[in-house]
Design a protein around this motif. Sequence first.
Motif, PDB file in Angstrom:
ATOM      1  N   VAL A 109       0.910  -1.189  -0.026  1.00  0.00           N
ATOM      2  CA  VAL A 109      -0.200   0.040   0.055  1.00  0.00           C
ATOM      3  C   VAL A 109       0.855   1.340  -0.136  1.00  0.00           C
ATOM      4  O   VAL A 109       1.801   1.366   0.806  1.00  0.00           O
ATOM      5  N   VAL A 110       0.501   2.271  -0.892  1.00  0.00           N
ATOM      6  CA  VAL A 110       1.414   3.340  -0.964  1.00  0.00           C
ATOM      7  C   VAL A 110       0.496   4.542  -0.740  1.00  0.00           C
ATOM      8  O   VAL A 110      -0.541   4.975  -1.141  1.00  0.00           O
ATOM      9  N   ALA A 111       0.971   5.266   0.533  1.00  0.00           N
ATOM     10  CA  ALA A 111       0.046   6.372   0.745  1.00  0.00           C
ATOM     11  C   ALA A 111       1.111   7.635   0.566  1.00  0.00           C
ATOM     12  O   ALA A 111       2.157   7.657   0.430  1.00  0.00           O
ATOM     13  N   LYS A 112       0.296   8.744   0.329  1.00  0.00           N
ATOM     14  CA  LYS A 112       0.831  10.119  -0.122  1.00  0.00           C
ATOM     15  C   LYS A 112       0.264  11.262   1.073  1.00  0.00           C
ATOM     16  O   LYS A 112      -1.178  10.953   1.101  1.00  0.00           O
TER      17      LYS A 112
ATOM     18  N   ASP B 180      -3.759  16.527   2.593  1.00  0.00           N
ATOM     19  CA  ASP B 180      -3.746  15.963   1.492  1.00  0.00           C
ATOM     20  C   ASP B 180      -3.531  14.480   1.611  1.00  0.00           C
ATOM     21  O   ASP B 180      -2.595  13.798   0.724  1.00  0.00           O
ATOM     22  N   ILE B 181      -3.955  13.973   2.508  1.00  0.00           N
ATOM     23  CA  ILE B 181      -3.662  12.329   2.918  1.00  0.00           C
ATOM     24  C   ILE B 181      -4.306  11.525   1.877  1.00  0.00           C
ATOM     25  O   ILE B 181      -5.601  11.667   1.905  1.00  0.00           O
ATOM     26  N   SER B 182      -3.829  10.522   1.133  1.00  0.00           N
ATOM     27  CA  SER B 182      -4.519   9.946  -0.009  1.00  0.00           C
ATOM     28  C   SER B 182      -3.494   8.583  -0.081  1.00  0.00           C
ATOM     29  O   SER B 182      -2.466   8.319   0.446  1.00  0.00           O
ATOM     30  N   THR B 183      -4.196   7.607  -0.769  1.00  0.00           N
ATOM     31  CA  THR B 183      -3.372   6.253  -1.155  1.00  0.00           C
ATOM     32  C   THR B 183      -3.434   6.122  -2.821  1.00  0.00           C
ATOM     33  O   THR B 183      -4.157   6.747  -3.254  1.00  0.00           O
ATOM     34  N   GLU B 184      -2.162   5.703  -3.345  1.00  0.00           N
ATOM     35  CA  GLU B 184      -2.156   5.459  -4.599  1.00  0.00           C
ATOM     36  C   GLU B 184      -2.184   4.153  -4.920  1.00  0.00           C
ATOM     37  O   GLU B 184      -1.927   3.703  -6.147  1.00  0.00           O
ATOM     38  N   THR B 185      -2.903   3.248  -4.222  1.00  0.00           N
ATOM     39  CA  THR B 185      -3.186   1.802  -4.264  1.00  0.00           C
ATOM     40  C   THR B 185      -4.625   1.589  -3.987  1.00  0.00           C
ATOM     41  O   THR B 185      -5.045   2.713  -3.193  1.00  0.00           O
ATOM     42  N   ASN B 186      -5.051   0.472  -4.384  1.00  0.00           N
ATOM     43  CA  ASN B 186      -6.550   0.190  -4.157  1.00  0.00           C
ATOM     44  C   ASN B 186      -6.723  -1.214  -4.029  1.00  0.00           C
ATOM     45  O   ASN B 186      -7.569  -1.625  -4.662  1.00  0.00           O
ATOM     46  N   PHE B 187      -5.983  -1.747  -3.026  1.00  0.00           N
ATOM     47  CA  PHE B 187      -6.323  -3.180  -2.978  1.00  0.00           C
ATOM     48  C   PHE B 187      -7.414  -3.504  -2.052  1.00  0.00           C
ATOM     49  O   PHE B 187      -7.925  -4.550  -2.098  1.00  0.00           O
ATOM     50  N   GLY B 188      -7.987  -2.835  -1.151  1.00  0.00           N
ATOM     51  CA  GLY B 188      -9.202  -2.932  -0.671  1.00  0.00           C
ATOM     52  C   GLY B 188      -8.979  -3.935   0.547  1.00  0.00           C
ATOM     53  O   GLY B 188      -7.620  -3.664   1.102  1.00  0.00           O
ATOM     54  N   TYR B 189     -10.002  -4.598   1.170  1.00  0.00           N
ATOM     55  CA  TYR B 189      -9.827  -5.508   2.273  1.00  0.00           C
ATOM     56  C   TYR B 189      -9.273  -4.757   3.602  1.00  0.00           C
ATOM     57  O   TYR B 189      -8.795  -4.986   4.384  1.00  0.00           O
TER      58      TYR B 189
END
Length: 226
Positions: A79-82, A93-102
């Motif tokens: 998981v990659v967070a920015k 501006d906290i977000s993630t650049e992946t979307n694996f879910g679970y």
Amino acid sequence: MYLNKIILTICLLSVFKLSAQVPPTLEPDTVLSDGRVFTRVEVEADFPGGQPAWIKYLQKNLNANIPADNAAPIGKYMVVAKFAVSPDGSLSDISTETNFGYGMEKEVLRIIKNSGKWNPAIKDGKPLKAYRWQPVTFQIEEDGVEISTKVPFTMFTDVDNIIQVDIRKVKNSNLTLTISKGNIIQTEDGQFIARVNEPGRVTVTVNNRKSNNQLGIASFEVKAKN
């Protein structure tokens, strides 16, 4: 019934730069198409106490059981967070650049949002807004079930990917494998070979041929062949 085991890997990679710094392919003070200016900084934004304190915070507060609790397939998920560190040390501006879910992205976002104020980046003696990228790797293994490839949890496009399956008390001749994208064949000597055409992520499901019961499921990242 098999028990899930979780291996959590947390790292701050040097290749993940602050956005207030110059990415490897850009020159200092380069203006990007979206108006952002990348410039070298004297002091990087960091968590109070530095990297050791940040890693200790993550290890203490991150719930490593989240993917298993949400029935994620065994596999390795980065998981990659920015997020941005403002001049006053607050995060935005906290977000993630992946979307694996679970629940994995949600958990990483939660832990970053709760990390408090950081030390801002410094340029010319003044604090400025800077971004950080934080990878967090969840690795899920299942007791009694081993589904592996040469590179752990990784396949490559347009090649024969040999899948090793080791399930307690069940012979390979009694197994059937299916894949979400591509195809899997079993050779005369009992090997399972998967072929996938496109990069992305696939899941492999292992069933008992006789009872048709599902014995395990694994997630693999598919990379383009170099």
